[in-house]
Structure formats: C-alpha cells, structure tokens
Design a protein around this motif. Structure first.
Motif, PDB file in Angstrom:
ATOM      1  N   HIS A  31      -3.054  25.096  34.326  1.00  0.00           N
ATOM      2  CA  HIS A  31      -3.133  26.314  35.139  1.00  0.00           C
ATOM      3  C   HIS A  31      -3.861  26.138  36.458  1.00  0.00           C
ATOM      4  O   HIS A  31      -3.821  27.023  37.306  1.00  0.00           O
ATOM      5  N   LYS A  32      -4.588  25.024  36.620  1.00  0.00           N
ATOM      6  CA  LYS A  32      -5.372  24.766  37.840  1.00  0.00           C
ATOM      7  C   LYS A  32      -6.368  25.894  38.109  1.00  0.00           C
ATOM      8  O   LYS A  32      -6.642  26.260  39.236  1.00  0.00           O
ATOM      9  N   ASN A  33      -6.924  26.451  37.025  1.00  0.00           N
ATOM     10  CA  ASN A  33      -7.887  27.542  37.121  1.00  0.00           C
ATOM     11  C   ASN A  33      -9.271  26.972  36.822  1.00  0.00           C
ATOM     12  O   ASN A  33      -9.720  26.930  35.674  1.00  0.00           O
ATOM     13  N   TYR A  34      -9.944  26.518  37.872  1.00  0.00           N
ATOM     14  CA  TYR A  34     -11.204  25.790  37.703  1.00  0.00           C
ATOM     15  C   TYR A  34     -12.380  26.714  37.400  1.00  0.00           C
ATOM     16  O   TYR A  34     -13.336  26.272  36.761  1.00  0.00           O
ATOM     17  N   VAL A  35     -12.315  27.949  37.818  1.00  0.00           N
ATOM     18  CA  VAL A  35     -13.399  28.890  37.499  1.00  0.00           C
ATOM     19  C   VAL A  35     -13.397  29.174  35.998  1.00  0.00           C
ATOM     20  O   VAL A  35     -14.439  29.117  35.340  1.00  0.00           O
ATOM     21  N   ALA A  36     -12.227  29.458  35.445  1.00  0.00           N
ATOM     22  CA  ALA A  36     -12.133  29.692  33.997  1.00  0.00           C
ATOM     23  C   ALA A  36     -12.545  28.442  33.226  1.00  0.00           C
ATOM     24  O   ALA A  36     -13.262  28.526  32.231  1.00  0.00           O
ATOM     25  N   ALA A  37     -12.113  27.278  33.695  1.00  0.00           N
ATOM     26  CA  ALA A  37     -12.467  26.018  33.034  1.00  0.00           C
ATOM     27  C   ALA A  37     -13.974  25.818  33.029  1.00  0.00           C
ATOM     28  O   ALA A  37     -14.558  25.416  32.017  1.00  0.00           O
ATOM     29  N   ASN A  38     -14.606  26.096  34.153  1.00  0.00           N
ATOM     30  CA  ASN A  38     -16.056  25.943  34.247  1.00  0.00           C
ATOM     31  C   ASN A  38     -16.775  26.897  33.295  1.00  0.00           C
ATOM     32  O   ASN A  38     -17.710  26.509  32.595  1.00  0.00           O
ATOM     33  N   THR A  39     -16.332  28.139  33.252  1.00  0.00           N
ATOM     34  CA  THR A  39     -16.951  29.138  32.382  1.00  0.00           C
ATOM     35  C   THR A  39     -16.804  28.743  30.914  1.00  0.00           C
ATOM     36  O   THR A  39     -17.771  28.801  30.144  1.00  0.00           O
ATOM     37  N   LEU A  40     -15.614  28.305  30.530  1.00  0.00           N
ATOM     38  CA  LEU A  40     -15.383  27.885  29.143  1.00  0.00           C
ATOM     39  C   LEU A  40     -16.214  26.657  28.779  1.00  0.00           C
ATOM     40  O   LEU A  40     -16.800  26.589  27.696  1.00  0.00           O
ATOM     41  N   SER A  41     -16.264  25.681  29.677  1.00  0.00           N
ATOM     42  CA  SER A  41     -17.031  24.463  29.402  1.00  0.00           C
ATOM     43  C   SER A  41     -18.509  24.761  29.211  1.00  0.00           C
ATOM     44  O   SER A  41     -19.152  24.228  28.296  1.00  0.00           O
ATOM     45  N   LEU A  42     -19.053  25.600  30.075  1.00  0.00           N
ATOM     46  CA  LEU A  42     -20.482  25.896  29.972  1.00  0.00           C
ATOM     47  C   LEU A  42     -20.802  26.806  28.789  1.00  0.00           C
ATOM     48  O   LEU A  42     -21.907  26.754  28.245  1.00  0.00           O
ATOM     49  N   ALA A  43     -19.835  27.611  28.346  1.00  0.00           N
ATOM     50  CA  ALA A  43     -20.032  28.377  27.112  1.00  0.00           C
ATOM     51  C   ALA A  43     -20.115  27.406  25.925  1.00  0.00           C
ATOM     52  O   ALA A  43     -20.971  27.555  25.046  1.00  0.00           O
ATOM     53  N   ALA A  44     -19.251  26.399  25.930  1.00  0.00           N
ATOM     54  CA  ALA A  44     -19.306  25.376  24.879  1.00  0.00           C
ATOM     55  C   ALA A  44     -20.631  24.616  24.946  1.00  0.00           C
ATOM     56  O   ALA A  44     -21.193  24.238  23.914  1.00  0.00           O
ATOM     57  N   ALA A  45     -21.124  24.404  26.164  1.00  0.00           N
ATOM     58  CA  ALA A  45     -22.397  23.684  26.334  1.00  0.00           C
ATOM     59  C   ALA A  45     -23.527  24.390  25.604  1.00  0.00           C
ATOM     60  O   ALA A  45     -24.380  23.737  24.989  1.00  0.00           O
ATOM     61  N   GLU A  46     -23.550  25.710  25.670  1.00  0.00           N
ATOM     62  CA  GLU A  46     -24.612  26.455  24.996  1.00  0.00           C
ATOM     63  C   GLU A  46     -24.595  26.199  23.492  1.00  0.00           C
ATOM     64  O   GLU A  46     -25.635  26.037  22.861  1.00  0.00           O
ATOM     65  N   ILE A  47     -23.411  26.160  22.913  1.00  0.00           N
ATOM     66  CA  ILE A  47     -23.284  25.899  21.475  1.00  0.00           C
ATOM     67  C   ILE A  47     -23.671  24.453  21.166  1.00  0.00           C
ATOM     68  O   ILE A  47     -24.469  24.179  20.269  1.00  0.00           O
ATOM     69  N   LEU A  48     -23.106  23.517  21.922  1.00  0.00           N
ATOM     70  CA  LEU A  48     -23.310  22.093  21.626  1.00  0.00           C
ATOM     71  C   LEU A  48     -24.747  21.656  21.854  1.00  0.00           C
ATOM     72  O   LEU A  48     -25.262  20.803  21.112  1.00  0.00           O
ATOM     73  N   GLU A  49     -25.413  22.230  22.848  1.00  0.00           N
ATOM     74  CA  GLU A  49     -26.836  21.903  23.073  1.00  0.00           C
ATOM     75  C   GLU A  49     -27.659  22.269  21.835  1.00  0.00           C
ATOM     76  O   GLU A  49     -28.500  21.495  21.391  1.00  0.00           O
ATOM     77  N   SER A  50     -27.409  23.443  21.295  1.00  0.00           N
ATOM     78  CA  SER A  50     -28.151  23.884  20.101  1.00  0.00           C
ATOM     79  C   SER A  50     -27.830  23.020  18.890  1.00  0.00           C
ATOM     80  O   SER A  50     -28.729  22.614  18.147  1.00  0.00           O
ATOM     81  N   LEU A  51     -26.550  22.737  18.674  1.00  0.00           N
ATOM     82  CA  LEU A  51     -26.158  21.925  17.518  1.00  0.00           C
ATOM     83  C   LEU A  51     -26.701  20.503  17.624  1.00  0.00           C
ATOM     84  O   LEU A  51     -27.128  19.922  16.625  1.00  0.00           O
ATOM     85  N   ASP A 160      -3.098   5.519  38.806  1.00  0.00           N
ATOM     86  CA  ASP A 160      -3.977   6.075  39.838  1.00  0.00           C
ATOM     87  C   ASP A 160      -3.587   7.532  40.079  1.00  0.00           C
ATOM     88  O   ASP A 160      -3.397   7.973  41.206  1.00  0.00           O
ATOM     89  N   ASP A 161      -3.422   8.281  38.996  1.00  0.00           N
ATOM     90  CA  ASP A 161      -2.865   9.633  39.030  1.00  0.00           C
ATOM     91  C   ASP A 161      -3.923  10.673  39.393  1.00  0.00           C
ATOM     92  O   ASP A 161      -4.234  11.555  38.618  1.00  0.00           O
ATOM     93  N   HIS A 162      -4.471  10.563  40.592  1.00  0.00           N
ATOM     94  CA  HIS A 162      -5.500  11.518  41.000  1.00  0.00           C
ATOM     95  C   HIS A 162      -4.943  12.926  41.185  1.00  0.00           C
ATOM     96  O   HIS A 162      -5.689  13.891  41.189  1.00  0.00           O
ATOM     97  N   ASP A 163      -3.626  13.053  41.328  1.00  0.00           N
ATOM     98  CA  ASP A 163      -3.052  14.392  41.480  1.00  0.00           C
ATOM     99  C   ASP A 163      -2.776  15.058  40.131  1.00  0.00           C
ATOM    100  O   ASP A 163      -2.303  16.174  40.071  1.00  0.00           O
ATOM    101  N   MET A 164      -3.039  14.384  39.047  1.00  0.00           N
ATOM    102  CA  MET A 164      -3.030  14.946  37.694  1.00  0.00           C
ATOM    103  C   MET A 164      -1.649  15.188  37.093  1.00  0.00           C
ATOM    104  O   MET A 164      -1.543  15.812  36.055  1.00  0.00           O
ATOM    105  N   GLU A 165      -0.588  14.732  37.695  1.00  0.00           N
ATOM    106  CA  GLU A 165       0.753  15.039  37.177  1.00  0.00           C
ATOM    107  C   GLU A 165       0.950  14.606  35.733  1.00  0.00           C
ATOM    108  O   GLU A 165       1.451  15.374  34.911  1.00  0.00           O
ATOM    109  N   VAL A 166       0.597  13.368  35.415  1.00  0.00           N
ATOM    110  CA  VAL A 166       0.807  12.847  34.061  1.00  0.00           C
ATOM    111  C   VAL A 166      -0.063  13.603  33.056  1.00  0.00           C
ATOM    112  O   VAL A 166       0.410  14.016  31.997  1.00  0.00           O
ATOM    113  N   ALA A 167      -1.320  13.811  33.396  1.00  0.00           N
ATOM    114  CA  ALA A 167      -2.223  14.538  32.491  1.00  0.00           C
ATOM    115  C   ALA A 167      -1.760  15.984  32.314  1.00  0.00           C
ATOM    116  O   ALA A 167      -1.816  16.523  31.202  1.00  0.00           O
ATOM    117  N   SER A 168      -1.293  16.607  33.377  1.00  0.00           N
ATOM    118  CA  SER A 168      -0.789  17.981  33.285  1.00  0.00           C
ATOM    119  C   SER A 168       0.407  18.056  32.344  1.00  0.00           C
ATOM    120  O   SER A 168       0.493  18.957  31.504  1.00  0.00           O
TER     121      SER A 168
END
Length: 194
Positions: A31-51, A160-168
């Motif tokens: 989706h190329k939605n980096y704000v949502a990705a950041n929010t989700l990652s840091l929410a996971a961080a809160e759980i994983l830090e505690s565990l 050298d897929d810096h444009d992310m096509e293969v990963a996408s």
C-alpha cells in the motif's frame, strides 16, 4: 490470520504483535502507507519490549537506547515516539502538524520490530522474512560480514531492488497463495513460522 467474523477470537500478545508487524510490512510493500506502517510497528514495539524484558532478553530499541547519553535519552525517545503518538492521539494537539516524516523511518522501525520479534520468539512470519531479507539484500553494508551467507539467496531474489517491486509482489502473493510461498520461505530459513 484469517478470521471468521461471526466467531469470537482468542488473542495472544504474540498474535497481536505478529499481526501488527505483518500488517506494517503489507502497508510498506503493498500500500506504500508509511504512516500506518510506522504506527503498527511501534505498537508492536510496546508489546515486544515488555515481553523481552519479562524473558530477560534485549530488543533492538533496548540496545539502541543503551547507547544514548543519559542527558539525551528523553529527546531521542521523543523523536522515535513523536510521529507514533501524533498518529494515535488528538486530545492535546488537534491542530498540530509534523513536517519532515521520512518513509525510511517506518521501514527501519518495522525492521527493528522484526528483529525484536525474532529475539522474543526466535521466528519470523513470511511477511517479516520478506522485509528483513529485502532490506539486508538491498543494503548489504548493513549486514555484518559473518552474516552475509544468510542473505545470499535474498540477493539472488531481490538483487538491487531498491524500488521494492519484487518484495511488493511477494507480499501481494502472500495474500493469495500463502501456503506455497510460506513453504518456499521455510525451505530457505529455519526461522520462518507458518
């Protein structure tokens, strides 16, 4: 995680953290939605830090924060959390703007939580494996010399897929052909969980 919306679901801290990171990876690659990705990652961080703390283990953020001078720690933690808190709340800053948000920050935060998930559970989901491997393959200078062998196959796939096509495409395919792709990734690494 496939859910029948008519049935109650049992959640664990592991399943929540995994789903948050997996969703972050899809937000990055599909989706190329980096704000949502950041929010989700840091929410996971809160759980994983505690565990991790309960298990006597150290996550990437713990290691990172340990390297910051004590007088700068609050500022650095604020920099990490500012966009995250901004993305969750509006009670004190309804009209505030944040400028200069960089998508690379969301990618690195997701990567750090993938590493943290691995520290806590010694496994990665297929989505986690895609981002982790893509980042290492396309940025080999980030990977220690003695860990290069782990990413030989990833460099073959991603090049050298810096444009992310293969990963996408791989992430999109996980949505429609999960079992076949998971089997292939599991063959490549003992750390991939179904």
């Amino acid at each position: 995680m496939s859910i029948d919306i008519t049935q109650p679901v049992t959640l664990t801290k592991r399943s929540v953290a995994r789903n948050q990171i997996d969703a972050a990876v899809h937000q990055i690659f599909v989706h190329k939605n980096y704000v949502a990705a950041n929010t989700l990652s840091l929410a996971a961080a809160e759980i994983l830090e505690s565990l991790a703390k309960i298990a006597g283990k150290r996550t990437m953020f713990t290691e990172f924060y340990d390297r910051i001078q004590p007088e700068h720690l609050k500022t650095v933690k604020g920099m990490v959390k500012d966009v995250y808190n901004f993305s969750k709340h509006a009670d004190r800053d309804a009209h505030q703007e944040i400028t200069g948000f960089k998508p690379q920050v969301a990618i690195m935060n997701a990567w750090m939580e993938i590493v943290s998930y691995g520290v806590v559970y010694n496994q990665r989901s297929p989505e986690m494996f895609v981002l982790y491997s893509w980042l290492a393959a396309t940025n080999p200078r980030l990977v220690k010399e003695d860990s290069q062998d782990e990413f030989v196959w990833a460099r073959h796939i991603f090049g050298d897929d810096h444009d992310m096509e293969v990963a996408s495409k791989l992430c999109s395919d996980l949505l429609t052909n999960r079992s076949e792709i998971t089997a292939a990734l599991t063959a490549e690494s003992k750390f991939v969980e179904a």
